[in-house]
Design a protein around this motif. Structure first.
Motif, PDB file in Angstrom:
ATOM      1  N   CYS A 103       0.867  -1.178   0.000  1.00  0.00           N
ATOM      2  CA  CYS A 103       0.000   0.000   0.000  1.00  0.00           C
ATOM      3  C   CYS A 103       0.901   1.225   0.000  1.00  0.00           C
ATOM      4  N   CYS A 189      -2.003   8.366  -0.651  1.00  0.00           N
ATOM      5  CA  CYS A 189      -2.258   7.170  -1.476  1.00  0.00           C
ATOM      6  C   CYS A 189      -2.110   7.555  -2.944  1.00  0.00           C
ATOM      7  N   CYS A 286      -6.247   0.480  -7.822  1.00  0.00           N
ATOM      8  CA  CYS A 286      -5.099   0.226  -6.955  1.00  0.00           C
ATOM      9  C   CYS A 286      -4.392  -1.026  -7.479  1.00  0.00           C
TER      10      CYS A 286
HETATM   11 FE1  SF4 Z   1      -3.306   1.733  -0.195  1.00  0.00          FE
HETATM   12 FE2  SF4 Z   1      -4.382   3.512  -1.815  1.00  0.00          FE
HETATM   13 FE3  SF4 Z   1      -4.394   0.949  -2.511  1.00  0.00          FE
HETATM   14 FE4  SF4 Z   1      -5.959   1.811  -0.488  1.00  0.00          FE
HETATM   15  S1  SF4 Z   1      -6.128   2.367  -2.630  1.00  0.00           S
HETATM   16  S2  SF4 Z   1      -4.672  -0.015  -0.510  1.00  0.00           S
HETATM   17  S3  SF4 Z   1      -4.669   3.419   0.393  1.00  0.00           S
HETATM   18  S4  SF4 Z   1      -2.586   2.225  -2.225  1.00  0.00           S
END
Ligand code: SF4
Ligand code: 13P
Length: 339
Positions: A103, A189, A286
């Motif tokens: 993440c 993020c 993501c």
């Molecule tokens: Fe992490 Fe952003 Fe993926 Fe959520 S969307 S898991 S905050 S990288």
């Protein structure tokens, strides 16, 4: 069953599916046989969400893992979610599908840097977003998710000095709705930081009645045009209850799967990112969440690997702020789809 060296190097079981199998029924068969439960975040691929026992936002997933009586938890999401499950259920086997599913937000705050920052600010309590490593949680007084951040922060006396991290946008938002002045870590993020205000407004001009749904990890200019700001579950609930029939959705596009299922007569338009192609993904996706696939789910269940382990000293500290969060939010029901 033998775990191959090459899989350890890759971080997942790299084995083709046996020919001719019905992967979905095999996954369900293994779950029954092994007393395993599959949890999935709303950002995972629709096929993964559909086979999971429980689909939810970060808070709901933590709440579920705290109460499940399964022997094995398979977390389809990202690494910190598996860690949270393992901290809450140290006696259970917690599996993830791919150790590379990290993440960018959790990566924006490492424990050594946070410790230094905390030491430089004596008298401050530390509030950490759940999107953090176990080592960061171990330095934390209370954990929050985007569902319960306001509730948890409101539980502190008004004059309590607070450090909030790592998501600066969520911190700014919580400061604005609580009237606080928390010290903010400058993390973020890579998905939520990428949405284009200009493109959102262009869609709005073409769909004037559409409501704009925004996750609080988005920057403040995007938050300012929102009809509602909320966690993935909060946005989903709003879309279900609201009279509007069109919505522009500024969060990871995986949530559109559940939104469309829950509201088949409504239209959900994913908010576009600034650029359509960075970091190898289409940016309102993501890339870490999308590492969760049905084939990896099958192999993870079959080989019961990769399993998450958390150092016991770190886990002993990290469980305290997670338990505190769960206690404060015990009456808060996050949206959750279970079958
Ligand atoms: Fe992490 Fe952003 Fe993926 Fe959520 S969307 S898991 S905050 S990288
Ligand atoms: P929520 O699940 O709390 O909405 O958070 C979104 C997120 O980015 C999870 O990684």
């Amino acid at each position: 069953m033998e775990i191959k060296e090459s899989w350890i190097n890759k971080g997942y079981v790299d084995e083709p599916l046996p020919e001719g199998i019905d992967v979905k029924s095999e996954i369900r068969r293994m779950c029954k046989e092994k007393n395993a439960v599959i949890l999935a975040h709303y950002y995972t691929d629709g096929a993964v969400q559909d086979i999971a026992d429980f689909v939810g936002d970060s808070l709901a997933l933590a709440q579920w893992s705290a109460k499940t009586d399964a022997d094995i938890i398979v977390m389809c999401g990202v690494h910190f979610m598996g860690e949270t499950n393992k901290i809450l259920c140290p006696e259970k086997k917690v599996l993830v599908l791919d150790l590379n599913a990290g993440c960018s937000l959790a990566d924006s705050c490492n424990a050594a840097d946070l410790k230094k920052f905390v030491d430089e600010h004596p008298g401050y309590k530390v509030v950490s977003y759940v999107n953090t490593t176990a080592a960061v949680k171990a330095l934390t007084d209370v954990v929050v998710t985007s569902s319960n951040a306001k509730l948890v922060i409101d539980s502190f006396p008004k004059d309590e000095k607070l450090i909030f991290g790592p998501d600066k946008n969520l911190g700014d938002y919580i400061n604005s709705v609580t009237g606080r002045n928390m010290l903010l870590w400058n993390g973020g993020c890579h998905v939520h930081g990428q949405f284009s205000l200009e493109k959102i407004l262009a869609i709005k001009a073409e769909h004037p009645d559409a409501k704009i749904l925004v996750h609080p990890e988005c920057p403040s200019p995007i938050q300012k045009v929102a009809d509602v700001i909320g966690s993935t579950a909060g946005l989903l609930n709003f879309a279900i209850k609201d009279d509007a029939t069109e919505f522009i959705v500024a969060t990871e596009s995986g949530i559109l799967h559940e939104m469309t299922k829950a509201c088949p007569d409504k239209t959900f338009i994913p908010a576009p990112p600034e650029s359509s192609e960075t970091m190898g993904c289409s940016c309102n996706e993501c890339s870490f969440m999308k590492l969760n696939t049905l084939a990896k789910l099958y192999n993870t269940l079959k080989y019961e690997w990769p399993a998450i382990e958390v150092d016991s000293e770190i886990a002993k500290e990290a469980i305290k702020p997670i338990d505190k969060m769960l206690e404060i939010s015990k009456n808060l029901k996050s949206a959750m789809s279970s079958k």
